[in-house]
Design a protein around this motif. Structure first.
Motif, PDB file in Angstrom:
ATOM      1  N   UNK A  59     -29.324 -24.000  17.175  1.00 33.19           N
ATOM      2  CA  UNK A  59     -28.724 -24.949  17.109  1.00 33.19           C
ATOM      3  C   UNK A  59     -27.430 -24.742  16.204  1.00 33.19           C
ATOM      4  N   UNK A  60     -27.456 -23.638  15.604  1.00 38.18           N
ATOM      5  CA  UNK A  60     -26.480 -23.398  14.602  1.00 38.18           C
ATOM      6  C   UNK A  60     -25.036 -22.849  15.207  1.00 38.18           C
ATOM      7  N   UNK A  61     -23.837 -23.168  15.067  1.00 36.93           N
ATOM      8  CA  UNK A  61     -22.808 -22.608  15.459  1.00 36.93           C
ATOM      9  C   UNK A  61     -21.714 -22.333  14.183  1.00 36.93           C
ATOM     10  N   UNK A  62     -21.156 -21.064  14.321  1.00 41.14           N
ATOM     11  CA  UNK A  62     -20.547 -20.566  13.229  1.00 41.14           C
ATOM     12  C   UNK A  62     -19.144 -19.944  13.866  1.00 41.14           C
ATOM     13  N   UNK A  63     -18.028 -20.178  13.154  1.00 41.31           N
ATOM     14  CA  UNK A  63     -16.990 -19.433  13.505  1.00 41.31           C
ATOM     15  C   UNK A  63     -16.228 -18.628  12.081  1.00 41.31           C
ATOM     16  N   UNK A  64     -15.227 -18.024  12.395  1.00 39.76           N
ATOM     17  CA  UNK A  64     -14.538 -17.042  11.287  1.00 39.76           C
ATOM     18  C   UNK A  64     -15.340 -15.648  11.416  1.00 39.76           C
ATOM     19  N   UNK A  96     -13.742  -5.768   0.054  1.00 35.75           N
ATOM     20  CA  UNK A  96     -12.889  -5.219   1.123  1.00 35.75           C
ATOM     21  C   UNK A  96     -13.019  -5.946   2.413  1.00 35.75           C
ATOM     22  N   UNK A  97     -14.035  -6.770   2.775  1.00 35.27           N
ATOM     23  CA  UNK A  97     -14.279  -7.562   4.059  1.00 35.27           C
ATOM     24  C   UNK A  97     -13.313  -8.688   3.657  1.00 35.27           C
ATOM     25  N   UNK A  98     -13.222  -9.353   2.626  1.00 32.37           N
ATOM     26  CA  UNK A  98     -12.469 -10.520   2.111  1.00 32.37           C
ATOM     27  C   UNK A  98     -10.943 -10.085   2.425  1.00 32.37           C
ATOM     28  N   UNK A  99     -10.737  -8.802   1.815  1.00 26.22           N
ATOM     29  CA  UNK A  99      -9.225  -8.384   1.957  1.00 26.22           C
ATOM     30  C   UNK A  99      -8.902  -8.231   3.273  1.00 26.22           C
ATOM     31  N   UNK A 100      -9.720  -7.554   4.380  1.00 25.78           N
ATOM     32  CA  UNK A 100      -9.421  -7.480   5.555  1.00 25.78           C
ATOM     33  C   UNK A 100      -9.069  -8.759   6.320  1.00 25.78           C
ATOM     34  N   UNK A 101     -10.146  -9.618   5.751  1.00 22.01           N
ATOM     35  CA  UNK A 101     -10.049 -10.916   6.910  1.00 22.01           C
ATOM     36  C   UNK A 101      -8.877 -11.876   6.341  1.00 22.01           C
ATOM     37  N   UNK A 102      -8.712 -11.886   4.886  1.00 22.09           N
ATOM     38  CA  UNK A 102      -7.637 -12.833   4.329  1.00 22.09           C
ATOM     39  C   UNK A 102      -6.375 -12.424   3.988  1.00 22.09           C
ATOM     40  N   UNK A 103      -6.232 -11.063   4.215  1.00 18.49           N
ATOM     41  CA  UNK A 103      -4.805 -10.360   3.988  1.00 18.49           C
ATOM     42  C   UNK A 103      -4.086  -9.542   5.277  1.00 18.49           C
ATOM     43  N   UNK A 104      -5.195  -8.649   5.556  1.00 19.31           N
ATOM     44  CA  UNK A 104      -4.719  -7.757   6.836  1.00 19.31           C
ATOM     45  C   UNK A 104      -4.662  -8.776   8.089  1.00 19.31           C
ATOM     46  N   UNK A 134       4.221  -5.821   4.982  1.00 17.91           N
ATOM     47  CA  UNK A 134       3.151  -6.390   4.382  1.00 17.91           C
ATOM     48  C   UNK A 134       2.018  -5.416   4.839  1.00 17.91           C
ATOM     49  N   UNK A 135       1.855  -5.251   6.086  1.00 16.06           N
ATOM     50  CA  UNK A 135       0.632  -4.354   6.610  1.00 16.06           C
ATOM     51  C   UNK A 135       0.627  -2.954   5.933  1.00 16.06           C
ATOM     52  N   UNK A 136       1.864  -2.382   6.196  1.00  5.85           N
ATOM     53  CA  UNK A 136       2.045  -1.102   5.230  1.00  5.85           C
ATOM     54  C   UNK A 136       1.474  -1.075   4.033  1.00  5.85           C
ATOM     55  N   UNK A 137       1.870  -2.206   3.208  1.00  6.16           N
ATOM     56  CA  UNK A 137       1.565  -2.021   1.954  1.00  6.16           C
ATOM     57  C   UNK A 137       0.187  -2.050   1.715  1.00  6.16           C
ATOM     58  N   UNK A 138      -0.876  -3.195   2.664  1.00  2.00           N
ATOM     59  CA  UNK A 138      -2.016  -3.515   2.501  1.00  2.00           C
ATOM     60  C   UNK A 138      -2.790  -2.137   2.895  1.00  2.00           C
ATOM     61  N   UNK A 139      -2.301  -1.405   3.953  1.00  4.46           N
ATOM     62  CA  UNK A 139      -2.989  -0.218   4.537  1.00  4.46           C
ATOM     63  C   UNK A 139      -2.983   0.570   3.296  1.00  4.46           C
ATOM     64  N   UNK A 140      -2.035   0.828   2.676  1.00  4.39           N
ATOM     65  CA  UNK A 140      -2.113   1.844   1.349  1.00  4.39           C
ATOM     66  C   UNK A 140      -2.895   1.399   0.403  1.00  4.39           C
TER      67      UNK A 140
END
Ligand SMILES: N[C@@H](CCC(=O)N[C@@H](CS)C(=O)NCC(=O)O)C(=O)O
Length: 215
Positions: A59-64, A96-104, A134-140
């Motif tokens: 019954x549980x639905x989750x997104x993101x 890192x998970x937060x950085x990848x999802x909310x920045x990259x 921005x992507x290049x900077x964040x990859x670094x």
């Protein structure tokens, strides 16, 4: 049984690779982006943003995507896809998970879909150029953070590595894809060949990066 709503090569890659690592049974429900199935009212009841992926667990639905991944980590601790709660490694994992999802991921969306922000070609072009910068900077930043680690967060293979491999595949269209950063390349080189990641790609009907460097 889980139900994962997906489309090939999208952010659904990460939860599907996780489900394959975990070995949990799941039903994969494909959405056709071309006919905008993700914008249909029945899907928007599950995910009001009309975005992919969405996971249904009874019954549980989750997104993101990142939330789905963390939910699956917690439901399947035996799969060891996150460091133990309350440890510095878990803190690093959140970082890192937060950085990848909310920045990259946000910059990737601007790069792939500048039309979601601006209607005119000039401003779309400017947004795309800014997103690439921005992507290049964040990859670094990410590459320096990984340093000599075996995996993104240290010695343990986690969902961060799956997420990184997914984004590296997305970066193949950029002038400087993510494998130009040596630590990212090393980690992703080990992550994408894992049997679970390969099964996910096979089930999605997608391949790995054609231009992946030989060494
Ligand atoms: N923050 C969301 C973003 C999801 C997202 O934007 N997914 C893309 C596919 S990668 C999508 O739904 N695209 C719909 C479209 O292209 O119309 C998440 O991580 O779940």
């Amino acid at each position: 049984m889980y139900k994962l709503f997906w489309a090939p090569g999208t952010a659904a890659m990460a939860p599907q690779a996780m489900l394959e690592e975990i070995g949990a049974p799941y039903e994969a429900v494909r959405l056709d982006l071309a006919t905008k199935e993700h914008e249909r009212p029945d899907y928007k009841k599950l995910n009001p943003n009309g975005r992919i992926p969405t996971l249904v667990d009874g019954d549980f639905v989750i997104f993101e995507t990142a939330a789905i991944c963390q939910y699956l980590c917690d439901k399947h601790p035996e799969a060891n896809l996150a460091p133990p709660a309350g440890t510095p490694q878990r803190g690093r994992f959140y970082q890192w998970l937060t950085y990848m999802t909310n920045t990259l991921q946000v910059s990737f969306i601007d790069w792939f879909h500048p039309d979601w922000t601006f209607p005119d070609a000039d401003r779309q072009g400017a947004l795309k150029a800014k997103a690439e910068e921005k992507l290049k900077r964040t990859f670094g930043v990410l590459d320096a953070g990984i340093g000599a680690n075996r995996w993104v967060t240290g010695d343990q293979y986690t969902v961060c590595d799956i997420y990184l491999a997914m984004m590296t595949r997305w970066s193949r269209f950029l002038a400087e894809p993510m494998w130009h950063w040596p630590n990212i390349k090393r980690v992703v080189g080990a992550a994408y060949i894992r049997p679970a990641f390969q099964r996910m790609m096979q089930k999605q009907g997608i391949g790995w990066v054609e231009k992946w460097p030989a060494n």
